[in-house]
Design a protein around this motif. Structure first.
Motif, mmCIF file in Angstrom:
data_model
loop_
_atom_site.group_PDB
_atom_site.id
_atom_site.type_symbol
_atom_site.label_atom_id
_atom_site.label_comp_id
_atom_site.label_asym_id
_atom_site.label_seq_id
_atom_site.Cartn_x
_atom_site.Cartn_y
_atom_site.Cartn_z
ATOM 1 N N GLY A 67 0.816 -1.210 0.000
ATOM 2 C CA GLY A 67 0.000 0.000 0.000
ATOM 3 C C GLY A 67 0.849 1.259 0.000
ATOM 4 N N LEU A 68 1.910 1.256 0.798
ATOM 5 C CA LEU A 68 2.807 2.428 0.865
ATOM 6 C C LEU A 68 3.566 2.632 -0.439
ATOM 7 C CD1 LEU A 68 4.287 1.985 4.462
ATOM 8 C CD2 LEU A 68 2.769 3.814 3.694
ATOM 9 N N VAL A 69 4.008 1.520 -1.064
ATOM 10 C CA VAL A 69 4.728 1.624 -2.343
ATOM 11 C C VAL A 69 3.803 2.195 -3.416
ATOM 12 C CG1 VAL A 69 5.875 0.315 -4.187
ATOM 13 C CG2 VAL A 69 6.369 -0.215 -1.794
ATOM 14 N N GLY A 70 2.535 1.759 -3.401
ATOM 15 C CA GLY A 70 1.559 2.295 -4.345
ATOM 16 C C GLY A 70 1.328 3.786 -4.143
ATOM 17 N N ASP A 71 1.251 4.223 -2.876
ATOM 18 C CA ASP A 71 1.101 5.643 -2.559
ATOM 19 C C ASP A 71 2.281 6.443 -3.105
ATOM 20 O OD1 ASP A 71 -1.218 5.067 -1.221
ATOM 21 O OD2 ASP A 71 -0.325 5.175 0.782
ATOM 22 N N ARG A 72 3.467 5.833 -3.082
ATOM 23 C CA ARG A 72 4.700 6.549 -3.428
ATOM 24 C C ARG A 72 4.927 6.636 -4.942
ATOM 25 N NH1 ARG A 72 9.327 7.963 -0.609
ATOM 26 N NH2 ARG A 72 8.385 7.180 1.306
ATOM 27 N N ILE A 73 4.787 5.489 -5.660
ATOM 28 C CA ILE A 73 5.165 5.495 -7.086
ATOM 29 C C ILE A 73 3.966 5.484 -8.040
ATOM 30 C CG2 ILE A 73 7.341 4.326 -6.546
ATOM 31 C CD1 ILE A 73 6.232 1.824 -7.864
ATOM 32 N N GLY A 74 2.760 5.370 -7.503
ATOM 33 C CA GLY A 74 1.563 5.420 -8.347
ATOM 34 C C GLY A 74 0.765 4.137 -8.274
ATOM 35 N N ARG A 75 -0.550 4.259 -7.985
ATOM 36 C CA ARG A 75 -1.392 3.072 -7.777
ATOM 37 C C ARG A 75 -1.610 2.280 -9.072
ATOM 38 N NH1 ARG A 75 -3.880 7.427 -4.379
ATOM 39 N NH2 ARG A 75 -3.100 6.958 -2.289
ATOM 40 N N LYS A 76 -1.736 2.978 -10.211
ATOM 41 C CA LYS A 76 -1.960 2.267 -11.468
ATOM 42 C C LYS A 76 -0.753 1.408 -11.824
ATOM 43 C CE LYS A 76 -3.242 2.989 -16.325
ATOM 44 N NZ LYS A 76 -3.714 3.980 -17.325
ATOM 45 N N LYS A 77 0.447 1.968 -11.651
ATOM 46 C CA LYS A 77 1.668 1.204 -11.952
ATOM 47 C C LYS A 77 1.753 -0.048 -11.078
ATOM 48 C CE LYS A 77 4.466 5.295 -13.155
ATOM 49 N NZ LYS A 77 3.672 6.366 -12.507
ATOM 50 N N ILE A 78 1.425 0.115 -9.797
ATOM 51 C CA ILE A 78 1.480 -1.005 -8.854
ATOM 52 C C ILE A 78 0.433 -2.062 -9.206
ATOM 53 C CG2 ILE A 78 0.864 -1.595 -6.461
ATOM 54 C CD1 ILE A 78 3.738 -0.736 -6.812
ATOM 55 N N LEU A 79 -0.771 -1.607 -9.570
ATOM 56 C CA LEU A 79 -1.834 -2.539 -9.962
ATOM 57 C C LEU A 79 -1.423 -3.355 -11.184
ATOM 58 C CD1 LEU A 79 -5.322 -0.768 -9.675
ATOM 59 C CD2 LEU A 79 -4.746 -3.059 -8.887
ATOM 60 N N LEU A 80 -0.903 -2.675 -12.196
ATOM 61 C CA LEU A 80 -0.483 -3.364 -13.427
ATOM 62 C C LEU A 80 0.654 -4.346 -13.134
ATOM 63 C CD1 LEU A 80 -0.624 -0.375 -15.953
ATOM 64 C CD2 LEU A 80 -2.095 -2.396 -15.960
ATOM 65 N N GLY A 81 1.654 -3.872 -12.380
ATOM 66 C CA GLY A 81 2.788 -4.730 -12.040
ATOM 67 C C GLY A 81 2.355 -5.941 -11.224
ATOM 68 N N GLY A 82 1.478 -5.706 -10.234
ATOM 69 C CA GLY A 82 0.983 -6.797 -9.395
ATOM 70 C C GLY A 82 0.214 -7.833 -10.197
#
Length: 515
Positions: A67-82
């Motif tokens: 959750g913190l990484v998503g807040d920092r680098i962008g939620r869409k990027k984290i969602l796609l990567g995940g």
């Protein structure tokens, strides 16, 4: 307000669905995976427990950090990567050549899933205005209930027509569709003041839990919880978890704020969540072997048999607030845990010819009990902490749910394994000496060896069923004790019904916290 917000919610629910669906799909596949190759992987009971827990522990351990990484680098990027990592892990898991590979690829799937779940809620909060957020969150949460309901049925249908790996391969086309829709529809967002990541805390928590669970599962495998290796591993796990708590207390950016637990009400509510999932995951684990190995139902029929549990949750969870309003959090939650304890006690009476309607009734009542625990404990958790802590309180309850489930599978699975081994060992006379240790591992291992022995092995089927039923009865009674312990904790520490003049005030606090 985003003009495509409802379409975006649909994409987020699709992403969430496969992450939650995967564990409930696996529940009906455990018997098939434990069968000898080429039908399954010939996994032992402890390997099956690890295939479930490698996912759960990695997922729970990384939830806060993701959750913190998503807040920092962008939620869409984290969602796609995940989603991409989850899809790759699913494809590899489907082609696993050994139980060890399956365990490793399940951990990789969990790495992706841990980044998907918190990001879906964060994106939702970003695209919906305040007045629409409660409705959107309700639909999002309904997706979790839907996944729990359709997972066993989907898994059973796949196993009736395809090989065991299909329960993982089904994720791949859904991931591809979700990624394509997400690239097209979902806007990126980030927190302008993100929290700091706590890598040391994450590593300590995961290592501590893995050592603890490994020791418990090893004890069941050896049928000896006093073995020096078992005791040393469990002690090491507990020591690392103590170090984790001490580190978090001193950290200025903890992944787990342990000061929350100074609040007895908060701690009691968290305990209730962990204990109910401890009992639920344990009972679904041995329930699948009961319905498929002892009763002879197919994976699809086994999945359908568990449907009343999900139906009861979907019926009663939205209405549980009415019960809480009338009787209070303490009475509602205590009654829910006593009902769970009663259903587990009934499980301890089941035999090979018990009427199937009774099993269906037990599953329905179990789902009813869960609905009347999860709703009031969620209310209590939100009310026990300041409003600005609502997000981390929600993540923490999710983590405790996962850890409680992992420990339920480890502890109750180990009790089942140890009781089964002690019940079958003196019946393995017809089995060649070199195969006896393998045959004593689980009911599926015994039946697999019996099949290889031909007519001589038929004499093992009855004793295997008897040994399993005895082991299931012992395990169910252990689960009953855990549920009663939970009932005692919440009866002592949860708040009762508030005075009438505070009721409206508390309702407003809850609505604000959910916002």
């Amino acid at each position: 307000m985003h003009r495509r917000r409802w379409a975006i919610l649909g994409v987020l629910m699709l992403s969430l669905l496969i992450v939650v669906l995967d564990n409930s799909i696996l529940n009906v596949a455990v018997k098939t995976i434990s069968m000898p190759a080429p039908t399954g992987l010939g996994a032992t009971q402890s390997e099956i427990e690890w295939a479930i827990n490698s996912y759960t522990l990695v997922f729970a351990g990384l939830l806060f950090t993701a959750g913190l990484v998503g807040d920092r680098i962008g939620r869409k990027k984290i969602l796609l990567g995940g989603l991409v990592v989850f899809g790759i892990g699913s494809a590899l898991a489907a082609e696993s050549g050994s139980p060890g590979e399956l365990i490793a690829y399940r951990a990789l799937m969990a790495l992706g899933a841990a980044f998907v779940m918190p990001a879906t809620l964060a994106v939702l909060m970003n695209v919906f205005e305040r007045e629409e957020q409660p409705k959107a969150i309700g639909i999002w949460a309904g997706g979790v209930g839907l996944a729990i309901a359709i997972g066993p049925i989907t898994g059973g249908a796949l196993l009736d027509h395809f090989w065991w790996g299909s329960v993982f391969l089904i994720n791949v086309p859904i991931v591809i569709l979700a990624v394509a829709l997400m690239v097209w529809l979902v806007p990126d967002s980030r927190d302008p003041k993100p929290g700091r990541v706590d890598p040391v805390g994450v590593v300590l928590s995961v290592i501590g839990l893995v050592l603890l669970v490994y020791g418990i599962i090893k004890g069941g495998e050896l049928a000896d919880f006093t073995d020096p290796t078992v005791l040393a591993t469990v002690a090491a796990g507990l020591a690392v978890l103590v170090a984790f708590v001490l580190f978090e207390k001193r950290s200025d950016h903890p992944s787990l704020d342990v000061t929350y637990f100074k609040n007895k009400v908060f701690s009691a509510a968290m305990s209730a969540i962990a204990l109910v999932f401890f009992a639920l995951m344990g009972v679904t684990f041995f329930g699948v072997f009961y319905t498929q190995s002892v009763r002879g139902y197919s994976p699809l029929e086994s999945g359908l048999l568990m449907l009343p549990l999900a139906v009861a949750q979907m019926i009663f969870a939205p209405r549980a607030r009415l019960v809480v309003d009338r009787f209070g959090n303490r009475a509602t939650t205590t009654a829910g845990l006593i009902l769970i304890a009663a259903t587990l006690a009934v499980f301890a009476t089941f035999e090979a010819d018990t009427p199937i309607w009774l099993l269906e009734l037990v599953f329905f009542l179990m789902g009813t009990g869960m609905a009347h625990i999860m709703t009031p404990t969620s209310v209590v958790i939100m009310q026990a902490l300041p409003r600005e802590k609502a997000g981390s309180a929600s993540a923490l309850s999710n983590t405790f749910r996962q850890v409680g489930g992992a420990l339920g599978i480890a502890v109750l699975g180990s009790v089942l394994s140890a009781a089964y081994r002690s019940g079958i060992e003196d019946k393995l006379g017809p089995v060649p000496a070199g195969l006896r240790d393998t045959a004593a591992g689980s009911i599926e291992a015994t039946l697999g060896v019996a099949a290889r022995l031909g007519p001589q092995g038929k004499a093992l089927v009855g004793p295997a069923n008897d040994a399993f039923l005895h082991a299931m009865h012992v395990t169910a009674l252990c689960g009953t004790g855990v549920a009663l312990l939970g009932a005692l904790v919440v009866a002592l520490f949860l708040p009762g019904r508030p005075p009438a003049d505070q009721q409206g005030e508390r309702e407003q606090e809850l609505i604000a916290a959910a916002d």
